[in-house]
Design a protein around this motif. Structure first.
Motif, mmCIF file in Angstrom:
data_model
loop_
_atom_site.group_PDB
_atom_site.id
_atom_site.type_symbol
_atom_site.label_atom_id
_atom_site.label_comp_id
_atom_site.label_asym_id
_atom_site.label_seq_id
_atom_site.Cartn_x
_atom_site.Cartn_y
_atom_site.Cartn_z
ATOM 1 N N UNK A 33 5.749 -15.173 -16.625
ATOM 2 C CA UNK A 33 4.779 -14.313 -17.289
ATOM 3 C C UNK A 33 3.458 -14.216 -16.577
ATOM 4 N N UNK A 34 3.282 -14.911 -15.465
ATOM 5 C CA UNK A 34 2.010 -14.861 -14.743
ATOM 6 C C UNK A 34 2.025 -13.714 -13.753
ATOM 7 N N UNK A 35 0.855 -13.386 -13.207
ATOM 8 C CA UNK A 35 0.767 -12.346 -12.191
ATOM 9 C C UNK A 35 0.314 -12.965 -10.889
ATOM 10 N N UNK A 36 1.239 -13.197 -9.991
ATOM 11 C CA UNK A 36 0.897 -13.778 -8.713
ATOM 12 C C UNK A 36 0.173 -12.793 -7.834
ATOM 13 N N UNK A 37 0.567 -11.530 -7.882
ATOM 14 C CA UNK A 37 -0.064 -10.468 -7.116
ATOM 15 C C UNK A 37 -0.276 -9.281 -8.029
ATOM 16 N N UNK A 38 -1.485 -8.723 -8.009
ATOM 17 C CA UNK A 38 -1.790 -7.585 -8.873
ATOM 18 C C UNK A 38 -2.488 -6.508 -8.065
ATOM 19 N N UNK A 39 -2.068 -5.278 -8.249
ATOM 20 C CA UNK A 39 -2.705 -4.167 -7.574
ATOM 21 C C UNK A 39 -2.427 -2.883 -8.342
ATOM 22 N N UNK A 40 -3.124 -1.817 -7.920
ATOM 23 C CA UNK A 40 -2.895 -0.494 -8.473
ATOM 24 C C UNK A 40 -3.059 0.512 -7.356
ATOM 25 N N UNK A 41 -2.927 1.781 -7.646
ATOM 26 C CA UNK A 41 -3.110 2.876 -6.696
ATOM 27 C C UNK A 41 -2.059 2.850 -5.580
ATOM 28 N N UNK A 71 -10.358 -8.481 -4.597
ATOM 29 C CA UNK A 71 -11.137 -7.359 -4.054
ATOM 30 C C UNK A 71 -11.265 -6.289 -5.129
ATOM 31 N N UNK A 72 -12.510 -5.893 -5.407
ATOM 32 C CA UNK A 72 -12.747 -4.882 -6.431
ATOM 33 C C UNK A 72 -14.142 -4.294 -6.262
ATOM 34 N N UNK A 73 -14.204 -2.970 -6.281
ATOM 35 C CA UNK A 73 -15.479 -2.264 -6.245
ATOM 36 C C UNK A 73 -15.504 -1.310 -7.434
ATOM 37 N N UNK A 74 -16.222 -1.679 -8.468
ATOM 38 C CA UNK A 74 -16.255 -0.868 -9.685
ATOM 39 C C UNK A 74 -17.012 0.432 -9.501
ATOM 40 N N UNK A 75 -17.797 0.516 -8.416
ATOM 41 C CA UNK A 75 -18.567 1.735 -8.152
ATOM 42 C C UNK A 75 -17.831 2.720 -7.260
ATOM 43 N N UNK A 76 -16.743 2.305 -6.642
ATOM 44 C CA UNK A 76 -15.993 3.157 -5.716
ATOM 45 C C UNK A 76 -14.509 2.842 -5.861
ATOM 46 N N UNK A 77 -13.774 3.705 -6.499
ATOM 47 C CA UNK A 77 -12.359 3.456 -6.767
ATOM 48 C C UNK A 77 -11.498 3.533 -5.511
ATOM 49 N N UNK A 78 -12.062 4.011 -4.391
ATOM 50 C CA UNK A 78 -11.323 4.039 -3.129
ATOM 51 C C UNK A 78 -11.566 2.783 -2.290
ATOM 52 N N UNK A 79 -12.300 1.838 -2.824
ATOM 53 C CA UNK A 79 -12.526 0.553 -2.172
ATOM 54 C C UNK A 79 -11.920 -0.543 -3.038
ATOM 55 N N UNK A 80 -11.983 -1.753 -2.504
ATOM 56 C CA UNK A 80 -11.413 -2.875 -3.232
ATOM 57 C C UNK A 80 -9.978 -3.134 -2.827
#
Length: 293
Positions: free
Chosen positions: A35-43, A247-256
């Motif tokens: 039930x854990x998330x070892x790797x998480x991503x989107x896009x 890695x996450x950039x809340x101001x730029x969805x094309x970064x992170x």
């Protein structure tokens, strides 16, 4: 190989073990709690190459001692350097100009600040340094074009935070190494980072690591890059209260994004082993991940 799309935690342990084994010819394994998330991503994005991610200077570990500035760390206004680009106030050492600086010695309660111009490239050579800064960053990059930290051969370096972070200016410093600008780490030495109340290493731009041995223990994220975390190689043991690599950039969805070309990773986290808000690509790595507590 790039990983695209959202991975559901219920199937991730099987998927992760299969994909990591197929990415390089190396023996690899994963260990995750159900039930854990070892790797998480989107896009979903196009894959990238290592040539795009790392410069020659990112990988450069050699340096000329004869032209570098030596900073001998010591407590109580006794730190020493022979350049006007270094000032010492108590246990706070501030670097204000471009160049290569060899740091050696110990600060029992101190801080090294890089506050140069936004066009200056500053290189710090860690030659067996030990810095503890209770309520702020042991290394604080306030301004520069880019900062490089090189771990000198056979050196063993330790940086630590021991108490809750207290603001010293308008920046929300929350890690043992905190950089407002691009930050690269490399070398053949060792770096131990202990963060009792925050992140381990943070860059508010790109965080790049091309070599070195790292042992990071943090209450929050271990490695955190706002625009990206890029790893060309190295040996990493990270234990974190949140994500080991984030890695996450809340101001730029094309970064992170996170890009890993190679390396050996032992990751143990209460959150994710690797978390990328935009994209994740792993070309080759030996990974053992225990995520989700």
């Amino acid at each position: 190989m790039s990983y695209k799309g959202k991975m559901l935690s219920v199937v991730l342990p099987i998927v992760l073990a299969f994909l990591l084994t197929g990415c390089s010819g190396k023996s690899q394994s994963s260990s995750l709690n159900e039930g854990s998330t070892g790797v998480q991503l989107s896009m979903s994005v196009e894959s990238v190459s290592s040539d795009e991610m790392f410069t020659d200077r990112d990988k450069e570990v050699g340096y000329d001692e004869s032209t570098a500035v030596v900073i001998q760390l010591a407590d109580n206004d006794t730190a020493a350097s022979d350049t006007e680009n270094v000032t010492v106030t108590g246990n706070q050492i501030t670097i204000t100009g471009e160049g290569t600086y060899i740091l050696q010695g110990e600060l029992s309660e101190g801080q090294v600040i890089v506050d140069a111009s936004d066009t200056d490239k500053v290189r710090l050579i860690f030659n067996s340094v030990n810095i503890s800064c209770a309520a702020s960053a042991a290394i604080y990059v306030k301004q520069a074009d880019k900062v490089f930290i090189t771990l000198a051969p056979d050196s063993n370096n330790v940086l630590a935070n021991t108490e809750a972070f207290v603001n010293i200016d308008d920046n929300n410093i929350d890690s043992v190494i905190f950089s407002k600008d691009d930050l690269t780490l490399n070398g053949s030495g060792r770096l131990t980072v202990k963060s009792a109340y925050g992140h381990g290493i943070v860059s508010k731009d790109d965080l790049v690591i091309t070599s070195g041995v790292y042992n990071i223990t943090s209450q929050s994220h271990g490695l955190n890059g706002k625009d990206s975390v890029r790893i060309a190689g190295g040996d990493f043991t990270i234990t974190s209260g949140k994500d080991c690599i984030h890695a996450e950039n809340k101001d730029d969805t094309n970064s992170g994004f996170v890009y890993i070309y190679s390396g050996d990773f032992t990751l143990k986290s209460d959150g994710d082993g690797v978390s990328a808000a935009y994209s994740l690509q792993i070309d080759g790595a030996n990974m053992i991940i225990e995520a989700g507590g």
